[in-house]
Scaffold this motif. Structure first.
Motif, PDB file in Angstrom:
ATOM      1  N   ALA A  52       0.831  -1.206   0.000  1.00  0.00           N
ATOM      2  CA  ALA A  52       0.000   0.000   0.000  1.00  0.00           C
ATOM      3  C   ALA A  52       0.866   1.256   0.000  1.00  0.00           C
ATOM      4  O   ALA A  52       0.613   2.201  -0.762  1.00  0.00           O
ATOM      5  CB  ALA A  52      -0.927  -0.014   1.208  1.00  0.00           C
ATOM      6  N   LYS A  53       1.896   1.281   0.836  1.00  0.00           N
ATOM      7  CA  LYS A  53       2.762   2.458   0.930  1.00  0.00           C
ATOM      8  C   LYS A  53       3.478   2.734  -0.386  1.00  0.00           C
ATOM      9  O   LYS A  53       3.648   3.891  -0.784  1.00  0.00           O
ATOM     10  CB  LYS A  53       3.779   2.255   2.047  1.00  0.00           C
ATOM     11  N   ALA A  54       3.889   1.677  -1.089  1.00  0.00           N
ATOM     12  CA  ALA A  54       4.636   1.846  -2.339  1.00  0.00           C
ATOM     13  C   ALA A  54       3.802   2.531  -3.419  1.00  0.00           C
ATOM     14  O   ALA A  54       4.347   3.171  -4.316  1.00  0.00           O
ATOM     15  CB  ALA A  54       5.126   0.492  -2.846  1.00  0.00           C
ATOM     16  N   THR A  55       2.491   2.430  -3.363  1.00  0.00           N
ATOM     17  CA  THR A  55       1.642   3.031  -4.399  1.00  0.00           C
ATOM     18  C   THR A  55       1.561   4.545  -4.269  1.00  0.00           C
ATOM     19  O   THR A  55       1.250   5.237  -5.246  1.00  0.00           O
ATOM     20  CB  THR A  55       0.208   2.484  -4.339  1.00  0.00           C
ATOM     21  N   GLU A  56       1.794   5.068  -3.060  1.00  0.00           N
ATOM     22  CA  GLU A  56       1.614   6.495  -2.755  1.00  0.00           C
ATOM     23  C   GLU A  56       0.218   6.984  -3.131  1.00  0.00           C
ATOM     24  O   GLU A  56      -0.003   8.170  -3.383  1.00  0.00           O
ATOM     25  CB  GLU A  56       2.700   7.352  -3.416  1.00  0.00           C
ATOM     26  N   GLY A  57      -0.732   6.051  -3.207  1.00  0.00           N
ATOM     27  CA  GLY A  57      -2.108   6.419  -3.526  1.00  0.00           C
ATOM     28  C   GLY A  57      -2.353   6.745  -4.983  1.00  0.00           C
ATOM     29  O   GLY A  57      -3.436   7.201  -5.356  1.00  0.00           O
ATOM     30  N   TYR A  58      -1.368   6.513  -5.817  1.00  0.00           N
ATOM     31  CA  TYR A  58      -1.460   6.839  -7.250  1.00  0.00           C
ATOM     32  C   TYR A  58      -2.189   5.700  -7.963  1.00  0.00           C
ATOM     33  O   TYR A  58      -1.722   4.555  -7.957  1.00  0.00           O
ATOM     34  CB  TYR A  58      -0.046   7.004  -7.786  1.00  0.00           C
ATOM     35  N   PRO A  59      -3.346   5.957  -8.579  1.00  0.00           N
ATOM     36  CA  PRO A  59      -4.173   4.888  -9.108  1.00  0.00           C
ATOM     37  C   PRO A  59      -3.474   3.917 -10.052  1.00  0.00           C
ATOM     38  O   PRO A  59      -3.668   2.698  -9.949  1.00  0.00           O
ATOM     39  CB  PRO A  59      -5.311   5.640  -9.811  1.00  0.00           C
ATOM     40  N   PHE A  60      -2.680   4.426 -10.999  1.00  0.00           N
ATOM     41  CA  PHE A  60      -2.007   3.506 -11.919  1.00  0.00           C
ATOM     42  C   PHE A  60      -0.988   2.649 -11.183  1.00  0.00           C
ATOM     43  O   PHE A  60      -0.817   1.468 -11.481  1.00  0.00           O
ATOM     44  CB  PHE A  60      -1.329   4.293 -13.043  1.00  0.00           C
ATOM     45  N   MET A  61      -0.317   3.233 -10.184  1.00  0.00           N
ATOM     46  CA  MET A  61       0.645   2.475  -9.394  1.00  0.00           C
ATOM     47  C   MET A  61      -0.061   1.412  -8.553  1.00  0.00           C
ATOM     48  O   MET A  61       0.499   0.341  -8.295  1.00  0.00           O
ATOM     49  CB  MET A  61       1.456   3.425  -8.505  1.00  0.00           C
ATOM     50  N   ILE A  62      -1.271   1.680  -8.123  1.00  0.00           N
ATOM     51  CA  ILE A  62      -2.046   0.670  -7.394  1.00  0.00           C
ATOM     52  C   ILE A  62      -2.216  -0.568  -8.261  1.00  0.00           C
ATOM     53  O   ILE A  62      -2.007  -1.707  -7.821  1.00  0.00           O
ATOM     54  CB  ILE A  62      -3.427   1.232  -6.982  1.00  0.00           C
ATOM     55  N   GLN A  63      -2.590  -0.342  -9.525  1.00  0.00           N
ATOM     56  CA  GLN A  63      -2.768  -1.473 -10.435  1.00  0.00           C
ATOM     57  C   GLN A  63      -1.436  -2.176 -10.722  1.00  0.00           C
ATOM     58  O   GLN A  63      -1.366  -3.401 -10.769  1.00  0.00           O
ATOM     59  CB  GLN A  63      -3.401  -0.993 -11.739  1.00  0.00           C
ATOM     60  N   LEU A  64      -0.371  -1.387 -10.912  1.00  0.00           N
ATOM     61  CA  LEU A  64       0.934  -1.974 -11.206  1.00  0.00           C
ATOM     62  C   LEU A  64       1.451  -2.821 -10.052  1.00  0.00           C
ATOM     63  O   LEU A  64       1.902  -3.956 -10.244  1.00  0.00           O
ATOM     64  CB  LEU A  64       1.943  -0.873 -11.518  1.00  0.00           C
ATOM     65  N   VAL A  65       1.417  -2.249  -8.848  1.00  0.00           N
ATOM     66  CA  VAL A  65       1.922  -2.973  -7.680  1.00  0.00           C
ATOM     67  C   VAL A  65       1.102  -4.238  -7.450  1.00  0.00           C
ATOM     68  O   VAL A  65       1.650  -5.324  -7.231  1.00  0.00           O
ATOM     69  CB  VAL A  65       1.906  -2.056  -6.432  1.00  0.00           C
ATOM     70  N   GLY A  66      -0.218  -4.092  -7.495  1.00  0.00           N
ATOM     71  CA  GLY A  66      -1.070  -5.265  -7.293  1.00  0.00           C
ATOM     72  C   GLY A  66      -0.814  -6.334  -8.336  1.00  0.00           C
ATOM     73  O   GLY A  66      -0.707  -7.525  -8.018  1.00  0.00           O
TER      74      GLY A  66
END
Length: 388
Positions: free
Chosen positions: A240-254
């Motif tokens: 969760a922390k790695a995404t920084e709340g950025y929507p595209f990063m949420i999808q990438l990290v997941g």
């Protein structure tokens, strides 16, 4: 049988979660249900790359189709208005529409069509007539028409004038139409200050931003669990922390964490995939893979759209580990503060950086500082005419 990854970090693909977007979705749904003239039927959606503008348009289309509406979705590029016209009246040549617009053949004038096209002067009336004819049929079935335009900042002015003029008149006539256009924040300065396009100022403004980390954490936990792979404890917090709340990063990290954990599970004979728990090592590797992809998909294209001096400003900021002093940035650029502030303002308007107050700015796009540091030599080499 291989299990499908529940995360979709691809532009335009519908992800399984739209966390943090309840308010805008509710506004749109209410607009459709409240009838002609409702605010949610005329909307502009802005935000930086990767915040989910295209995803929102896709969701709006799904909502409209569920109500039996017809949906026409387009991405702005040359010939936008003509493509809309062709989709509205696919079985009727433009010259046969009731208003009988002027036609140019093989590029002899007007908007190039290849074989035939409607003149740019006649396009607003012709598009309005085509939309009206389609609405005649739809409204007999208690349905309506949704038109969405993505990347609106890239549209030709003549196309935007034609579309805005047509939609404006149809809204005045209380027709069952909805129009949503989305794009980078630059659409505000490009279109909303145009005297001919003042109608678009009345569109409900929705600016997409980052998602609270607790919402991201909850979404990760639920999405992984629903797919039969658990993520919890430190691994979940790291993700969760790695995404920084950025929507595209949420999808990438997941996507990358799930992929690594699932592949590992298939190599363990003693366990079934649905009994697997994500490890910290899975998470670390997934985050690393996501960061690599983020640079290619977001940082590179974002920088490509900036001027050499914009990039010089960003490279000067990247020398700091945190928020930068605007006076220090100007000094590094070899310019006075007033000159540097021109580019500060441009970059804030584009949501590439953000104002931190007290003469400070910071990056608005996650991990852009690291990307700039890693690619500084290449960026300088390709920003001719500027230096640090």
């Amino acid at each position: 049988m291989r299990q499908s990854n529940p995360f979709k970090p691809t532009a335009g693909r519908m992800p399984p979660l739209l966390i943090g977007r309840d308010a805008i979705i509710d506004d749109f749904e209410e607009g459709l249900d409240d009838g002609p003239g409702a605010p949610g039927r005329l909307m502009r959606v802005t935000g930086a790359r990767g915040v989910g503008k295209t995803v929102i348009l896709t969701e709006f289309g799904r909502i409209a189709k569920a109500r039996k509406w017809e949906v026409i979705d387009e991405t702005a590029s040359e010939g936008l208005a003509q493509r809309l016209l062709n989709r509205l009246a696919p079985d009727k040549p433009s010259v046969n529409l009731s208003l009988k617009p002027s036609v140019s053949i093989a590029g002899l004038g007007g908007i190039s069509l290849g074989e035939a096209s409607v003149s740019s002067k006649q396009m607003p009336l012709t598009l309005r007539a085509a939309m009206g004819q389609r609405l005649d049929a739809l409204e007999r079935k208690n349905a309506g028409l949704l038109v969405t335009i993505d990347e609106a900042q890239a549209a030709d002015r003549s196309d935007m004038v034609a579309i805005a003029t047509a939609v404006q008149h149809l809204i005045r006539e209380e027709r069952n139409i909805a129009f949503v256009f989305a794009g980078l924040p630059s659409i505000a300065s490009k279109w909303l200050n145009d005297e001919v396009l003042t109608f678009l100022r009345r569109a409900q403004a929705e600016q997409l931003g980052d998602i609270p980390l607790q919402d991201v954490r909850d979404a990760f936990e639920d999405t992984f669990e629903d797919s039969g792979i658990a993520i919890e404890g430190k691994a979940l917090d790291m993700a969760a922390k790695a995404t920084e709340g950025y929507p595209f990063m949420i999808q990438l990290v997941g996507y990358h964490i799930w992929r690594i954990a699932y592949r590992r599970s298939r190599n363990i004979d003693s366990k079934k995939p649905d009994a697997i728990t994500v490890t910290e090592q899975d998470t670390e590797q997934g985050i690393a893979n996501a960061l690599s992809r983020l640079g290619d998909a977001v940082h590179g294209p974002e920088l490509d759209g900036l001027s050499p001096i914009d990039k010089t400003y960003l490279l000067a900021m990247a020398q700091d580990d945190g928020p930068s002093s605007t006076s220090t940035v100007a000094e590094r650029m070899g310019k006075d503060v007033a000159y540097a502030n021109i580019y500060r303002t441009r970059l804030i308007d584009a949501q590439v950086i953000k104002d931190m107050g007290y003469g400070k700015v910071d990056f608005a796009i996650p991990y852009l500082r690291q990307y700039l540091r890693e690619h500084a030599a290449y960026i300088r080499m390709n920003s001719s005419g500027t230096s640090l």
